[in-house]
Structures are given as structure tokens and as C-alpha cells.
Design an enzyme around this catalytic site. Structure first.
Site, PDB file in Angstrom:
ATOM      1  N   GLU A 199      -0.588  -9.189  -1.259  1.00  0.00           N
ATOM      2  CA  GLU A 199      -2.039  -9.432  -1.194  1.00  0.00           C
ATOM      3  C   GLU A 199      -2.671  -9.386  -2.584  1.00  0.00           C
ATOM      4  O   GLU A 199      -3.579 -10.162  -2.883  1.00  0.00           O
ATOM      5  CB  GLU A 199      -2.694  -8.418  -0.250  1.00  0.00           C
ATOM      6  N   ALA A 223       0.862  -1.182   0.000  1.00  0.00           N
ATOM      7  CA  ALA A 223       0.000   0.000   0.000  1.00  0.00           C
ATOM      8  C   ALA A 223       0.901   1.236   0.000  1.00  0.00           C
ATOM      9  O   ALA A 223       2.075   1.157   0.365  1.00  0.00           O
ATOM     10  CB  ALA A 223      -0.874  -0.016   1.243  1.00  0.00           C
ATOM     11  N   GLY A 245       0.522  -5.117   0.786  1.00  0.00           N
ATOM     12  CA  GLY A 245      -0.550  -5.094  -0.206  1.00  0.00           C
ATOM     13  C   GLY A 245      -0.109  -5.659  -1.547  1.00  0.00           C
ATOM     14  O   GLY A 245      -0.939  -6.167  -2.314  1.00  0.00           O
ATOM     15  N   GLU A 293       3.574  -5.651   7.373  1.00  0.00           N
ATOM     16  CA  GLU A 293       2.725  -4.626   7.994  1.00  0.00           C
ATOM     17  C   GLU A 293       2.974  -4.472   9.485  1.00  0.00           C
ATOM     18  O   GLU A 293       2.883  -3.380  10.033  1.00  0.00           O
ATOM     19  CB  GLU A 293       1.244  -4.957   7.749  1.00  0.00           C
TER      20      GLU A 293
END
Ligand code: 3H9
Length: 708
Positions: free
Chosen positions: A112, A70, A109, A132
Site C-alpha cells: 500500500e 503493518a 501495508g 490481509e
């Protein structure tokens, strides 16, 4: 053919390669999943589903990475749709097989997204992980639900709780990817794999349906163990137990319910001050690398390093240099000292061998890069020499005179002094522009901080060379100006004084240490004294006695201990008592009696302190001196102070550093505390002009964290 030449297409392009829609994320520097990238990815999947001629989708990253995660800069700001979990769900829902081809980082992310794809191929050099937790977060785009379904609870918890990176080979073994590509050509590998899947009529295969949690009882037992271990180990961290909760939901709940819980927990983490502290630390440790001189000048060569002095510090520095793969020439005054220097180095490697972390052959190989001499002439070819001799100006100047005599033109001459005036040292030789301070922290081969102390006459390329050396040694460099104690030790002296004053006023050293540990430091100030050796500070205090301001409060308790020969761990007692060979001490009633006697001598009636007040005073002292070093230009910005304390002094990373902490508490509160404390000791508690100015302007330290 580019199907969607919109603004988003600049960051995410999609083009047809036969029947495969090739989706490329091109968002320098690391393909972070900003709102535009998320929009672009969504558009690409929509396009694939809408076009009957497309049979499969291949997602790749341009540049050196797949996707680093992210966009961390967006956290704490108002969310911009589409949210990443929705994008991942949409990828997974695609009716055509989606393949992720991974090179470089597929982190957070980024992984992911790959897990939401139906097939994954990685190549050598790939770094896959869910880091994270290091930012105070949990994987919030399905990572806590898809990872355990794909690779099982144990492997998923290991990855998510450690935040570690895994490579392509291990990822294949654990089932995180389906294939490891043979070549490094990610596009060719990805296309070949996708065509192979099409030829085999591979269908859509959704991770949400994967069955690695089928043994429910075993998975729940794994979670129970992880929960117990995490509660013990996570030391005040917020997100690790939330991670366990989310992974438990992956076992116990349907996928969509698990995702909802993950989202809820993720948002709790986002709102936590720990997230703010850890993300500040992430950016600050990158920002310190950008000292102005590193932009303007090119580093000199660094192929041969000299170290003068084979004591604890010199040997530690030599190990750090050897570990970086560079050759070291060590200078000592006589053969016996040189042998001791070599023995110090060997002891470090022998320790690693004993713990099974190094082989005897590897040690022998490393030691071939070490050479020693009792003659400075052996440094004639050195590119950079670090002096680590006794902390005495006359001794250091004598060493520098020798370096001036023997070193080649252009050699960088560095001193590892922790507080001496480097301007004066530079002025004492014929080439002041080559002189710089490199302040290592003990043990120098382990501690990450390197204060790069920049004297006035130094040339920019020497500073750039120091930063380059830090990179090679894998240290975190912080640029500091010349003053007594530079950044770190200058703050330390002040917050130690605050602790001493509290001790004399009524708090026990054990209460102070416990309160400071509860704040998040691994050790309290008196434990640190015992570890470092009380004699070191004592020698400094004696040296400075003549120049000390007679009006300043001087707490003599530590001197009383040193007069008895109680120097801490190495003598078996200091502030604490240490049983034979033990490194953790117990409170000493005799020390408490000495403190009582000192209070009587100083005419002090002891009072009680709450743990909260102890922390307030300790932090106010640290922050105020931090403001002073920024104000005086010793530190470039508040973030440089933060990184110094995080990397050299055990400041809890999840609080971001003292200046970040001050911003979070609020500068008016800190200033009010200082003014309150000043009523008792106005000389010590003088508010920093910078702090006063920021409060008057309604600004904070962060406003000064501009690029250097
Ligand atoms: C996440 O993904 C949450 C999700 O689960 C859920 C969401 C709903 N964003 O390190 P470098 C910048 S959390 C923004 O020097 P390297 C970095 O600041 C995220 N910026 O390069 C630097 O900027 P500058 C989980 C980022 O080659 C520049 O890129 N992911 C991000 O040594 C170069 O960085 C992570 O925690 C980012 N995500 O190492 C991975 N990442 O040039 C974090 C980097 O202005 N990143 N930047 O100073 C890394 O570990 C390393 O950057 C990486 C590259 C290994 C990728």
C-alpha cells in the site's frame, strides 16, 4: 547527509543523493510499519516537500525486504498516530515524484505504501501481495481503493481475496509495477530509475487518479461474480465479503469516500474474533519453530534419507522427502513389498501428471533419487532413517536393532510411531541419544504437521536435526514429549470419547458431525473415522482392552459397526453409507438402529442435545486435555497445542486453536462447563489442574505462551 537525526531516524533515514531524497526503512527483521516507521516516513515526505533542492523521493527497504506490512503486533492495542492510511495519503500528495523500489516482501501495508508512491520498480525475488485476508483483515491503507484503480477490479479482487504473493514479472504484466530492474541491486536500480524519470521530466502521478475502473459496468459485473463466489467459498470467514464491498466502493464512489468506507470495514475486521484467532495462528506457527534445542544445538547433516517400510505412511514420507529434493533409500522385507512401495510413490506422481501439475520427465527425474533395497545394509550411508513399519513394539524394536547394526555413527534414527513408548525403543539399542520420534500425518506428503517427539535420552543436535528436516520438507514441526498419543492423538482420543458419549446419550453421529462442521472443522469426528478406516481405531481399542480402566465409560457403538465389517469409506459403509466410489456419505438408518440397540443395552434413555451443547462438550474435552498436556510438559506451551490441532486435525484457523479459543470464551466458563458435565461422569470430566490454577489466578493460556 541525514536531515533528521531524531529517534525515528534510526528506523527511517533520509539522505540526499544529488536531487533525490533517498528514504530507507531499516526496521529489522522485516521493516514492519510500526508507529516509529510511520512517523519516520511522514517526516521524510514533509522534508522532501519543504526542500526546494529535492526533485524526487526514492523509498527503499534495508535488509531482505521492502516492507512486510503493518506491524501485526500492534493490532488489538490502542492505535498510535500517525495512522497508516494518513501516511499513504501524505506520500501520494507529495508534490515531487515518489518512487518505491521493491525487493523481497512488499506485502499488505508495504504494498500500500508502494501504491501510494507515484512510480514503482521491482527486482527479481520481489514478493508483492495483499495477504490481509489471511489475518482476518482487508487492506486498510488504501489497498482496496488504489489497487483496482491501478490494475482493474478482476486482478485486484484476485490478489486481495486470495492473499497470494505475485512476483516482479507478473506484477509488471498486471500493471502493479512500472519496471522490473535487471540486477538485484535494489538501490542502484531505484536510483537509476528515479534519475531516468527526472530526466524525462516525469511528473507526479497519483494512483487515486488511475483509470483501470473506467469501464464501470464491466467492473461492477466482476464484483457481482466475486461476491457470489466468495459467499459460497469463504466458509464462515468474515473479511472476504467486506473486501468485495470495499472494492465495489472503489467503482461506485469517489476516492475519499471509498477510503472512508475501507477504514470503517477495516476496523470491523480488527474487532472481529477471527482477526484475533488468525493473528494468534500467524505468530504461533512461527513460535513453534523455536524449540529450545534449535537454539542450543546445530543440526547434523541431512543429505541422504532412509525410509523403512513402503506402506501408505512410508511411501507418503518418501514422497515428502523426494519433493524436498533429497534422495531416499526405501527398505522393505521382500521384492514384492518393495515394488508395492515404489508403486505407492509413483501413484502420487501419476496423479499429479493426470491433473497436469507434473510432467512425465519431471517424475522420471524425481524417481532417480529413489532407490530401494531388501537389505538394511543399503542404509549404511544414510544421515537419517525414518521407520514407518507396522505399529507393534516388537516389530519396531526389530527394525531398530537392524538400524543399530548397519547405520553409521551419528545417523539419526527416527520412528514414525503414533503412540508407542519411544523411551523404551531408544533404550533397546546401543545409541539411545540418536533416537527420536517423527510423527507424520496421513497423507504424509500433504499434511503439514510433524510432531517431533523428544525422548529423554535424545541429544539436542538430534532434535535440531528433526526441526531442520521439517524445514526442508516444508512441514510445521511441533515439539512433543513422550506419552500415549503425544499431543494430537492424545487430545483426539479424549474429544472422540466425548463425541461417543454424546452419541450414546442421544445425539446422532450426523448431528454431532454437522455441529462440529458448523463450528468450522472440515469434517466431524465420525466422518473422520470413516475416512481413516474404522478398523484402525478398533485394533487399538482391542489392544488396550486389558489395560482400560474398568470404571471408565466405554461406548461400544463403533465396535458393533466394525464387527459387521463396516470400516468406513473403503468398505462402502461405516457411520455413513457410501455409494460406489463416492467419498461423501449419507446417513444410514441401520446405523441409527444399532445405536438405539446399544442405548437399550447400556440402559440409557436418550435425550436431545442442542448443537451448541454438542460443541461445548466437544471443545471442553479438547481444551481440558490440552491443559493436561501442557501441565505435564508434553507440550511446551498452549500455542504448541494450538498449532498441532490447526495443522493436523482440521481445527478452524480463524479460531486460533483450542487454547486460544478457550481464552476467548473465558477459562472460568470452560471450567464451569467441565464441572457441570462432571455431575454425570466425574471420571471422564476431571478438570485439569492447570485449568483450575489459571482460573484461580485469573490468568489465561496466553500467559503461558512465553518463548520456549
Ligand atoms: C497489514 O499490512 C494491514 C494494512 O493493510 C493496513 C494497516 C492500517 N509485523 O515469517 P518470518 C515477524 S497486515 C510484525 O519468520 P520470513 C515474524 O513474526 C500485514 N512482525 O520471516 C518473525 O518474528 P520472530 C500484512 C512481523 O523471511 C520475523 O518477523 N502483511 C511481520 O520467512 C520474521 O518473519 C503480512 O501479512 C509483521 N507484518 O518471511 C506479511 N511480518 O523472528 C506477514 C513478519 O520474532 N509476514 N514479522 O519470530 C510474512 O508473510 C513473512 O514474515 C515475510 C518474511 C514473507 C515477510
Amino acid at each position: 547527509m541525514t536531515l533528521d537525526p531524531s529517534a525515528d531516524a534510526a528506523l527511517v533515514t533520509h539522505e540526499l543523493r544529488g536531487k533525490v531524497l533517498l528514504v530507507t526503512i531499516d526496521h529489522a527483521p522485516v521493516n514492519a510499519l510500526s508507529a516509529d516507521v510511520r512517523r519516520g516516513l511522514l517526516a521524510a515526505i514533509e522534508a522532501a516537500d519543504a526542500d526546494a533542492s529535492i526533485e524526487a523521493v526514492l523509498i527503499v527497504g534495508a535488509g531482505r525486504n521492502f516492507i512486510a506490512g503493518a506491524d501485526i503486533r500492534e493490532f488489538g492495542k490502542p492505535p498510535v498516530p500517525p495512522a497508516l492510511p494518513d501516511v499513504c495519503n501524505r506520500i501520494e500528495a507529495c508534490t515531487k515524484p515518489v518512487v518505491a523500489a521493491i525487493h523481497g516482501a512488499a506485502l499488505g501495508g508495504g504494498l500500500e505504501v508502494a501504491l501510494a508512491a507515484h512510480y514503482r520498480i521491482a527486482v527479481d525475488g520481489a514478493k508483492l501481495g495483499l495477504p490481509e485476508v489471511q489475518l482476518g483483515l482487508l487492506p486498510g491503507a488504501g489497498g482496496t481503493q488504489r489497487t483496482p484503480r491501478l490494475i482493474g477490479a478482476a486482478a485486484a479482487l484476485d490478489l486481495i481475496l486470495s492473499g497470494r504473493h505475485t512476483d516482479a514479472k507478473e506484477a509488471l504484466a498486471m500493471g502493479l509495477v512500472d519496471r522490473v530492474g535487471r540486477s538485484g541491486d535494489i538501490l542502484a536500480e531505484g536510483l537509476a530509475y528515479t534519475h531516468e524519470l527526472l530526466a524525462a521530466r516525469a511528473s507526479v502521478r497519483r494512483t487515486r487518479d488511475a483509470a483501470a475502473l473506467a469501464d464501470r459496468a464491466a467492473s461492477l459485473a466482476t464484483v457481482a461474480t466475486a461476491r457470489a463466489e466468495t459467499a459460497k467459498k469463504s466458509r464462515g470467514l468474515f473479511s472476504p465479503l467486506k473486501i468485495v464491498e470495499a472494492v465495489e466502493a472503489a467503482i461506485e464512489q469517489p476516492f475519499d469516500d471509498g477510503l472512508r468506507l475501507e477504514r470503517k470495514l477495516f476496523l470491523q475486521c480488527i474487532d472481529s474474533p477471527q482477526r484475533a484467532g488468525l493473528i494468534h495462528a500467524f505468530f504461533a506457527e512461527r513460535e513453534v519453530l523455536k524449540a529450545p534445542e534449535t537454539r542450543d544445538a546445530k543440526a547434523r547433516a541431512l543429505d541422504a534419507i532412509g525410509v523403512v517400510g513402503g506402506g501408505t505412511m512410508g511411501a507418503g514420507i518418501a514422497v515428502a522427502v523426494l519433493d524436498a529434493g533429497l534422495p531416499v533409500t526405501m527398505i522393505e522385507r521382500d521384492d514384492a513389498s518393495l515394488a508395492r512401495g515404489r508403486a505407492h510413490i509413483e501413484k502420487v506422481y501419476d496423479g499429479l501428471i493426470a491433473r497436469g501439475r507434473l510432467s512425465a520427465e519431471k517424475k522420471a527425474d524425481i524417481m532417480t533419487r529413489w532407490s530401494g533395497s531388501t537389505s538394511y545394509d543399503a542404509l549404511a550411508a544414510a544421515d537419517l532413517v525414518i521407520e514407518a513399519v507396522f505399529e507393534d513394539p516388537a516389530v519396531k524394536q526389530a527394525v531398530f536393532a537392524e538400524l543399530d547394526r548397519v547405520c553409521k555413527a551419528g545417523a539419526v534414527l527416527a520412528t514414525n510411531t503414533s503412540y508407542l513408548d519411544i523411551d523404551a525403543l531408544a533404550a533397546s539399542i546401543s545409541r539411545p541419544a540418536d533416537v527420536i520420534g517423527l510423527h507424520f500425518f496421513s497423507p504424509a506428503n500433504i499434511m503439514k504437521l510433524l510432531e517431533v517427539v523428544v525422548p529423554k535420552p535424545v541429544s539436542a543436535d538430534v532434535v535440531a536435526t528433526a526441526f531442520e528436516l521439517a524445514k526442508k520438507l516444508r512441514k510445521t514441526p511441533v515439539r512433543a514429549g513422550v506419552c500415549d498419543g503425544f499431543i494430537g492423538n492424545r487430545l483426539l482420543a479424549v474429544y472422540r470419547s466425548a463425541a461417543d458419549a454424546m452419541m450414546e446419550d442421544g445425539a446422532s453421529p450426523y448431528q454431532i458431525d454437522a455441529a462440529v462442521r458448523a463450528f468450522g472443522f472440515p469434517m466431524g469426528p465420525f466422518q473422520v473415522v470413516d475416512l481413516a478406516g474404522g478398523d484402525i481405531g478398533w485394533a487399538t481399542r482391542k489392544r488396550r482392552a486389558a489395560t482400560r480402566n474398568p470404571a471408565a465409560r466405554y461406548v461400544q457403538i463403533a465396535d458393533r459397526l466394525c464387527e459387521r465389517g463396516w470400516f468406513g469409506q473403503k468398505t462402502g459403509r461405516g457411520f455413513y453409507l457410501y455409494s460406489e466410489g463416492s467419498r461423501s456419505g449419507t446417513p444410514d438408518p441401520e446405523v441409527e438402529a444399532i445405536i438405539d440397540a446399544e442405548r437399550v443395552r447400556a440402559g440409557i434413555t436418550p435425550r436431545t442435545f442442542s448443537d451448541e451443547e454438542i460443541v461445548r462438550r466437544y471443545m471442553a474435552a479438547m481444551i481440558n486435555e490440552g491443559a493436561n498436556v501442557v501441565h505435564e510438559g508434553i507440550a511446551l506451551r498452549p500455542l504448541d497445542v494450538d498449532v498441532t490441532l490447526l495443522y493436523g486435525y482440521g481445527f478452524p484457523r480463524y479460531r486460533g486453536g483450542p487454547m486460544k479459543y478457550a481464552d476467548m470464551v473465558g477459562l472460568p466458563t470452560i471450567l464451569a462447563d467441565i464441572r457441570e458435565f462432571a455431575k454425570e461422569d466425574p471420571l471422564f470430566w476431571r478438570a485439569s489442574p492447570l485449568l483450575i490454577d489459571l482460573v484461580q489466578r485469573g490468568a489465561d493460556f496466553a500467559s503461558l505462551n512465553q518463548p520456549a
